[in-house]
Design a protein around this motif. Structure first.
Motif, PDB file in Angstrom:
ATOM      1  N   TYR A  91     -12.071   5.251 -63.184  1.00 58.71           N
ATOM      2  CA  TYR A  91     -12.417   4.224 -62.203  1.00 58.71           C
ATOM      3  C   TYR A  91     -12.379   2.865 -62.905  1.00 58.71           C
ATOM      4  O   TYR A  91     -13.144   2.620 -63.843  1.00 58.71           O
ATOM      5  CB  TYR A  91     -13.802   4.489 -61.630  1.00 58.71           C
ATOM      6  CG  TYR A  91     -14.222   3.486 -60.574  1.00 58.71           C
ATOM      7  CD1 TYR A  91     -13.598   3.460 -59.345  1.00 58.71           C
ATOM      8  CD2 TYR A  91     -15.239   2.565 -60.822  1.00 58.71           C
ATOM      9  CE1 TYR A  91     -13.972   2.548 -58.367  1.00 58.71           C
ATOM     10  CE2 TYR A  91     -15.621   1.653 -59.857  1.00 58.71           C
ATOM     11  CZ  TYR A  91     -14.985   1.648 -58.625  1.00 58.71           C
ATOM     12  OH  TYR A  91     -15.361   0.735 -57.670  1.00 58.71           O
ATOM     13  N   LEU A 115     -13.156  -0.242 -61.964  1.00 60.98           N
ATOM     14  CA  LEU A 115     -14.001  -1.360 -61.549  1.00 60.98           C
ATOM     15  C   LEU A 115     -15.466  -1.150 -61.927  1.00 60.98           C
ATOM     16  O   LEU A 115     -16.374  -1.617 -61.244  1.00 60.98           O
ATOM     17  CB  LEU A 115     -13.880  -1.570 -60.033  1.00 60.98           C
ATOM     18  CG  LEU A 115     -12.466  -1.785 -59.484  1.00 60.98           C
ATOM     19  CD1 LEU A 115     -12.494  -1.931 -57.968  1.00 60.98           C
ATOM     20  CD2 LEU A 115     -11.815  -3.008 -60.128  1.00 60.98           C
ATOM     21  N   LYS A 120     -14.417  -8.669 -65.486  1.00 59.70           N
ATOM     22  CA  LYS A 120     -14.348  -9.128 -64.103  1.00 59.70           C
ATOM     23  C   LYS A 120     -13.291 -10.220 -63.913  1.00 59.70           C
ATOM     24  O   LYS A 120     -12.570 -10.215 -62.909  1.00 59.70           O
ATOM     25  CB  LYS A 120     -15.719  -9.645 -63.654  1.00 59.70           C
ATOM     26  CG  LYS A 120     -16.781  -8.559 -63.524  1.00 59.70           C
ATOM     27  CD  LYS A 120     -18.081  -9.145 -63.023  1.00 59.70           C
ATOM     28  CE  LYS A 120     -19.148  -8.064 -62.879  1.00 59.70           C
ATOM     29  NZ  LYS A 120     -20.430  -8.595 -62.374  1.00 59.70           N
ATOM     30  N   ILE A 142      -9.851  -8.644 -63.545  1.00 62.97           N
ATOM     31  CA  ILE A 142      -9.680  -7.983 -62.251  1.00 62.97           C
ATOM     32  C   ILE A 142      -9.490  -9.020 -61.149  1.00 62.97           C
ATOM     33  O   ILE A 142      -8.643  -8.868 -60.256  1.00 62.97           O
ATOM     34  CB  ILE A 142     -10.907  -7.099 -61.927  1.00 62.97           C
ATOM     35  CG1 ILE A 142     -10.959  -5.893 -62.873  1.00 62.97           C
ATOM     36  CG2 ILE A 142     -10.877  -6.637 -60.482  1.00 62.97           C
ATOM     37  CD1 ILE A 142      -9.848  -4.885 -62.656  1.00 62.97           C
ATOM     38  N   GLN A 143     -10.250 -10.108 -61.220  1.00 65.89           N
ATOM     39  CA  GLN A 143     -10.149 -11.146 -60.201  1.00 65.89           C
ATOM     40  C   GLN A 143      -8.789 -11.833 -60.232  1.00 65.89           C
ATOM     41  O   GLN A 143      -8.233 -12.193 -59.182  1.00 65.89           O
ATOM     42  CB  GLN A 143     -11.283 -12.165 -60.396  1.00 65.89           C
ATOM     43  CG  GLN A 143     -12.652 -11.587 -60.039  1.00 65.89           C
ATOM     44  CD  GLN A 143     -13.814 -12.390 -60.578  1.00 65.89           C
ATOM     45  OE1 GLN A 143     -13.623 -13.295 -61.414  1.00 65.89           O
ATOM     46  NE2 GLN A 143     -15.024 -12.078 -60.120  1.00 65.89           N
ATOM     47  N   LEU A 174      -4.331  -4.025 -54.863  1.00 66.78           N
ATOM     48  CA  LEU A 174      -5.566  -4.813 -54.941  1.00 66.78           C
ATOM     49  C   LEU A 174      -5.290  -6.261 -54.587  1.00 66.78           C
ATOM     50  O   LEU A 174      -4.348  -6.873 -55.097  1.00 66.78           O
ATOM     51  CB  LEU A 174      -6.142  -4.729 -56.361  1.00 66.78           C
ATOM     52  CG  LEU A 174      -7.547  -5.305 -56.560  1.00 66.78           C
ATOM     53  CD1 LEU A 174      -8.577  -4.488 -55.791  1.00 66.78           C
ATOM     54  CD2 LEU A 174      -7.905  -5.341 -58.044  1.00 66.78           C
ATOM     55  N   LEU A 188     -10.895  -6.450 -53.041  1.00 65.36           N
ATOM     56  CA  LEU A 188     -11.793  -6.443 -54.194  1.00 65.36           C
ATOM     57  C   LEU A 188     -13.219  -6.782 -53.768  1.00 65.36           C
ATOM     58  O   LEU A 188     -14.180  -6.141 -54.213  1.00 65.36           O
ATOM     59  CB  LEU A 188     -11.312  -7.454 -55.243  1.00 65.36           C
ATOM     60  CG  LEU A 188     -12.200  -7.579 -56.487  1.00 65.36           C
ATOM     61  CD1 LEU A 188     -12.208  -6.274 -57.277  1.00 65.36           C
ATOM     62  CD2 LEU A 188     -11.723  -8.738 -57.376  1.00 65.36           C
ATOM     63  N   THR A 235     -16.437  -4.275 -54.334  1.00 63.33           N
ATOM     64  CA  THR A 235     -17.329  -4.599 -55.451  1.00 63.33           C
ATOM     65  C   THR A 235     -18.570  -5.417 -55.073  1.00 63.33           C
ATOM     66  O   THR A 235     -19.438  -5.623 -55.918  1.00 63.33           O
ATOM     67  CB  THR A 235     -16.557  -5.373 -56.532  1.00 63.33           C
ATOM     68  OG1 THR A 235     -16.059  -6.604 -55.974  1.00 63.33           O
ATOM     69  CG2 THR A 235     -15.382  -4.556 -57.056  1.00 63.33           C
TER      70      THR A 235
END
Length: 300
Positions: free
Chosen positions: A168, A170, A236, A239-240, A253, A258, A262
């Motif tokens: 996973y 996230l 983070k 991912i952003q 994504l 997202l 999250t």
């Protein structure tokens, strides 16, 4: 208890509602003469709604037709009928779709964003604007995501990810969200119907008593599947940035997805529990989750 007319009984929630007892009668809108199917049912329960768009082909008009226009048609028939109570299932999405770090109440301001959320809120507003005869009442329920055996929603997607041993990615976001198991959903419906004299026309929130964190959900899935899944805490900010790329290029994504995956999104069920004198729901959020995940495991 008198008979209850159920609209939208072919869906996941509807099938569970119809299994409660033979007093719940399915009314199919696919029949052009559906109004003739309704006899002397005192209570109408409207589950008709469009939520999922797995193929990505639904238009705004599709959501408006199912979630607004059909609701108007059913409600107008209710007004002309002998029925006294109209229970309409809306959604938390009519209030908020992305984030709330505190449990939202019925008095909070609405911020729907998606076509789904906007259409659900539009139906709520229209219904609440209608003049009701003195002998009729309108009850609008806003649940968060409903899950249980037979559910085909996001929990099933997360289960498949973990069951295949895919890490996973996230884990850096350990958010908490409100859910409602189908068992608790059906319990609320039964309590409302059995105590309808206590209910006034208005909007009510229903949910499990406890929210669940993503970490708790993954732990339950891991235990049931026997997979010791690695959780990768990708920073983070990285991912952003990937999500922003997804806003331009079609990758799995994007920013909105997202945020939904999250962020915290909490809802309070205290108002309706106080009215119905409910101290505790039949099953905990964790037990309801286990039941759902075990159903995925049984058919995997």
């Amino acid at each position: 208890m008198s008979a209850i007319a159920v609209f939208g009984g072919s869906g996941f929630i509807g099938k569970n509602i119809l299994n409660i007892s033979n007093q719940y009668i399915n009314i199919s809108l696919r029949d052009s003469d559906w109004k003739k199917q309704v006899n002397d049912e005192e209570i109408w329960l409207n589950l008709v709604g469009k939520a999922h768009d797995h193929k990505g082909v639904a238009t705004q008009e599709d959501y408006d037709y199912v979630n607004v226009q059909l609701v108007k048609e059913i409600f107008q028939a209710f007004i002309l009928s002998k029925a006294t109570t109209f229970i309409h299932i809306s959604s938390l999405a009519a209030l908020e779709e992305f984030e709330s770090n505190r449990p939202l109440s019925e008095e909070d301001e609405c911020h729907p964003v998606s076509w789904y959320g906007q259409s659900k809120r539009m139906a709520e507003k229209w219904l609440m604007e209608q003049q009701l005869p003195a002998n009729k009442k309108l009850i609008i329920l806003r649940p968060p995501m409903v899950h249980g055996p037979g559910d085909k929603g996001n929990l099933g997607l997360l289960y498949k990810l973990i069951a295949r041993g895919i890490p996973y990615p996230l884990a850096a976001f350990n958010n908490r969200r409100s859910f409602i198991s189908i068992d608790n959903f059906c319990y609320f419906i039964e309590q409302i119907i059995n105590n309808k004299e206590k209910m006034k026309t208005g909007i009510y929130h229903i949910a499990d008593d406890e929210p669940l964190s993503t970490g708790e959900i993954i732990e339950v899935i891991s235990r049931i599947t026997g997979r010791n899944t690695w959780n990768i805490a990708i920073p983070k900010f990285l991912i952003q940035r990937i999500a922003k790329i997804g806003d331009v290029i079609p990758i799995p994504l994007n920013t909105n997805r997202l945020r939904k995956m999250t962020s915290n999104l909490l809802i309070s069920n205290q108002h309706i529990k106080e009215i119905l004198n409910i101290d505790q729901l039949p099953i905990t959020a964790t037990d309801g989750l286990r039941k759902t995940i075990k159903s995925f495991s049984a058919i995997d």
